[in-house]
Design a protein around this motif. Structure first.
Motif, mmCIF file in Angstrom:
data_model
loop_
_atom_site.group_PDB
_atom_site.id
_atom_site.type_symbol
_atom_site.label_atom_id
_atom_site.label_comp_id
_atom_site.label_asym_id
_atom_site.label_seq_id
_atom_site.Cartn_x
_atom_site.Cartn_y
_atom_site.Cartn_z
ATOM 1 N N ILE B 251 0.589 -1.035 0.015
ATOM 2 C CA ILE B 251 0.158 0.053 0.309
ATOM 3 C C ILE B 251 0.425 1.209 -0.126
ATOM 4 O O ILE B 251 0.660 2.580 -0.942
ATOM 5 N N GLU B 252 2.050 1.199 0.736
ATOM 6 C CA GLU B 252 2.829 2.322 0.815
ATOM 7 C C GLU B 252 3.619 2.543 -1.069
ATOM 8 O O GLU B 252 3.694 3.750 -0.797
ATOM 9 N N ILE B 308 -4.990 0.318 -5.815
ATOM 10 C CA ILE B 308 -4.301 0.066 -6.294
ATOM 11 C C ILE B 308 -5.529 -1.273 -6.456
ATOM 12 O O ILE B 308 -5.784 -1.985 -5.634
ATOM 13 N N ASP B 309 -5.266 -2.180 -7.716
ATOM 14 C CA ASP B 309 -6.656 -3.056 -8.257
ATOM 15 C C ASP B 309 -5.672 -4.050 -8.002
ATOM 16 O O ASP B 309 -4.243 -4.308 -7.188
ATOM 17 N N LEU B 314 -0.620 -7.930 -5.562
ATOM 18 C CA LEU B 314 0.214 -8.859 -5.966
ATOM 19 C C LEU B 314 1.466 -8.513 -6.346
ATOM 20 O O LEU B 314 2.669 -9.171 -5.941
ATOM 21 N N GLU B 315 1.892 -7.958 -7.540
ATOM 22 C CA GLU B 315 3.097 -7.169 -8.261
ATOM 23 C C GLU B 315 3.656 -6.501 -6.918
ATOM 24 O O GLU B 315 5.496 -7.001 -7.155
ATOM 25 N N LEU B 316 3.481 -6.028 -6.458
ATOM 26 C CA LEU B 316 3.460 -4.965 -5.097
ATOM 27 C C LEU B 316 4.370 -5.471 -3.821
ATOM 28 O O LEU B 316 5.358 -5.405 -3.080
ATOM 29 N N MET B 317 3.507 -7.133 -3.341
ATOM 30 C CA MET B 317 4.405 -8.065 -2.662
ATOM 31 C C MET B 317 5.284 -8.995 -2.799
ATOM 32 O O MET B 317 6.005 -8.984 -2.293
#
Lengths: 358, 358
Positions: B251-252, B308-309, B314-317
């Motif tokens: 999220i950040e 954020i979809d 998932l990509e960010l994670m």
């Protein structure tokens, strides 16, 4: 192949020295953690040795980071390129960084490994004489700051060092000579036998005879290994490895990084340290001349650049990691083969040494 | 004053907790090496507390580094300002860096201390609730990269942590609430008694009653001290301190650093971890609702941003320090008060949690 061990308890590691080692991928495989490998190298080395290295890393997911070549690129800003590449490849904390290059690449890749995700595995493949005899061993990593050399960094040990002497065949002469400066250093600070050997075999070394190269690399690594094992984080004896370096760093910073090679600046610095040691009554004129002659045999400079005047030289030296509470400490020679760290010199004597060197 | 000890052998240090501590300069003096002190703080904190701190440091040569305020400035580029200041002041390897501020300042000053001349002394003076209960303790330091939070850093322990609860009086509410998120975290991962206490005393905490603040700070530090002492470099149990953080970091990073406060993002992340734990059959609906209700009591968000979809989330994670060989691992709850690190969830279950959270 010769193996020299660096004994640092859980951070111990081997230095492999020999020819054709780049092709022996099992040597690396034993020290790679995880399945992701990032090779950090530069524009000069990549066309020469990158493919050969990659050939041995077929089972891994590999990323390459090719940096510009030269001390002037050893900056935080250029270091960012390594982090960008690692994150773009989504490399995890279990990845391994391999430094393929000289001292600059080793220092930068090592520092990147120390910082990426707060620390990942790291392997040194030094391709210059200077890196093989000195900078790849012992865990000093970092980058320069406009105001001072190696001012930002970490102590971070590699998992192994792989010194393939074949890579020295492509080294230009100036780089070879610069490497010899650090070998002479070991002779001056603690290894008179090596010093004498260098005086007698400099021609073979300059001709890159493989037995001569192997001898000096192994002997240098043994010297470094003993000192690093005794004092990993430089709270004492390790500082003697910086003979000539405070003077040398002043030259490198003052002339602009990349103008002088590190080894060249250190050569002048060692001549200056010998001069200062003579002024303190520790070395004789004969001994100082012996130092100068050996540096000259190795085609190294022994005089400081005119472009830095004495006042500026002193100012540049004031930013040194050996300064304690405003007191500059220098590595000096009590006798040939015996270095000490001392602040026991009058300012005018240091000034005389600087003036005499120009 | 209460003292909580962090037991890390030669790197052990005390956390001092109490009011009026900034004025007690002897507490700092015992942990300062050398005569040079650099205070790293930000534009919000400097006008409030810098003079008070300087008053107690009269005997030292002091430098001040005032950085802009906010997570968006926790970058390598801004970190350079600290090195510039230290070198301009010709500070030596025996200087001490003091972080005066919240988590961002602590992380940056700590990382600067880890790297300056390959490591100098470091003291934490956290001025936010989040920093006092969590980020100032345990030695995690670093900066963000555009592609991932805290991706560049070091484990580097301070010499002491001085948590003056008076500094919380000037904290804005949003920052206070964000700090409570990390306190709830300790309750969820290992301290059911604290969790129950929070449910019963949230009003006192929101009203900043000093006894309530002191209790949660001490209790949080005790929890953190036990975990850090058991696993300093996060090879095991320490990872549970990251409950909600993999979701939260996504999220950040996804919203742009500084848009959400770290504690706010962690709150949503903990709600998501609870949701995922329920989908795995570990938590009941009642327990998940208990988590959500407590977060709401603390005025914290529990739903992820629409911006954020799921695919992007998932990509960010995927860029997370707990990823091993491509496998995402998450901190989940076996039950309330018992966290585990697990990769034992089907991708569609994680997706369901992400979709449900928006």
């Amino acid at each position: 192949m010769i193996t020299v061990a660096i004994d640092l308890q859980e951070r111990s590691y081997p230095i492999y020295i020999g020819c054709g080692l780049l092709a022996q991928s099992h040597l690396l495989a034993a020290h790679i953690t995880g399945s992701e490998v990032a090779i950090v190298t530069n524009e000069t080395i990549a066309p020469l040795y990158l493919d050969q290295l990659l050939k041995g890393l077929k089972g891994y997911r590999c990323a390459e980071v090719i940096l510009p070549d030269g001390e002037q690129y050893k900056t935080l800003e250029i270091l960012t390129q390594v982090f960008d590449a690692l994150l773009t490849a989504t490399f995890s904390r279990r990845c391994t960084l391999i430094a393929l290059g000289g001292g600059v690449i080793g220092d930068m890749a090592g520092f990147a490994a120390a910082c990426y995700q707060r620390g990942v595995a790291f392997i040194q493949i030094p391709t210059t004489l200077l890196a093989q005899v000195d900078s790849s061993v012992g865990g000093k990593t970092g980058v320069n700051h406009p105001l001072g050399k190696n001012m930002i960094g970490a102590f971070y040990q590699p998992r192994c060092v792989l010194a393939d002497t074949d890579t020295l065949n492509t080294l230009d002469d100036r780089q070879l000579w610069a490497g010899i400066a650090e070998i002479i250093k070991y002779g001056l600070i603690r290894d008179l036998e090596l010093l004498t050997w260098l005086e007698q075999h400099m021609d073979q070394l300059l001709a890159r005879e493989s037995s001569a190269l192997r001898y000096v690399i192994e002997r240098s690594c043994h010297n470094k290994a003993e000192i690093v094992a005794a004092d990993e984080r430089e709270s004492g004896i390790r500082a003697t490895l910086n003979l000539g370096h405070t003077f040398g760093h002043a030259i490198e910073t003052g002339m602009g990084y990349g103008t002088w090679l590190h080894g060249e600046a250190v050569a002048v610095g060692m001549a200056m340290a010998a001069d200062l040691s003579q002024r303190l009554g520790w070395l004789s004129t004969t001994e100082v001349n012996r130092v100068i002659r050996l540096l000259e045999q190795a085609r190294l400079p022994t005089r400081a650049p005119q472009a830095i005047d004495a006042a500026r030289f002193l100012e540049l030296m004031a930013v040194d990691k050996k300064v304690i509470d405003g007191q500059l400490r220098l590595v000096l020679l009590k006798e040939l083969g015996h270095a000490v760290v001392s602040n026991d010199f009058a300012p005018h004597i240091l000034e005389a040494t600087i003036k005499n060197a120009r």
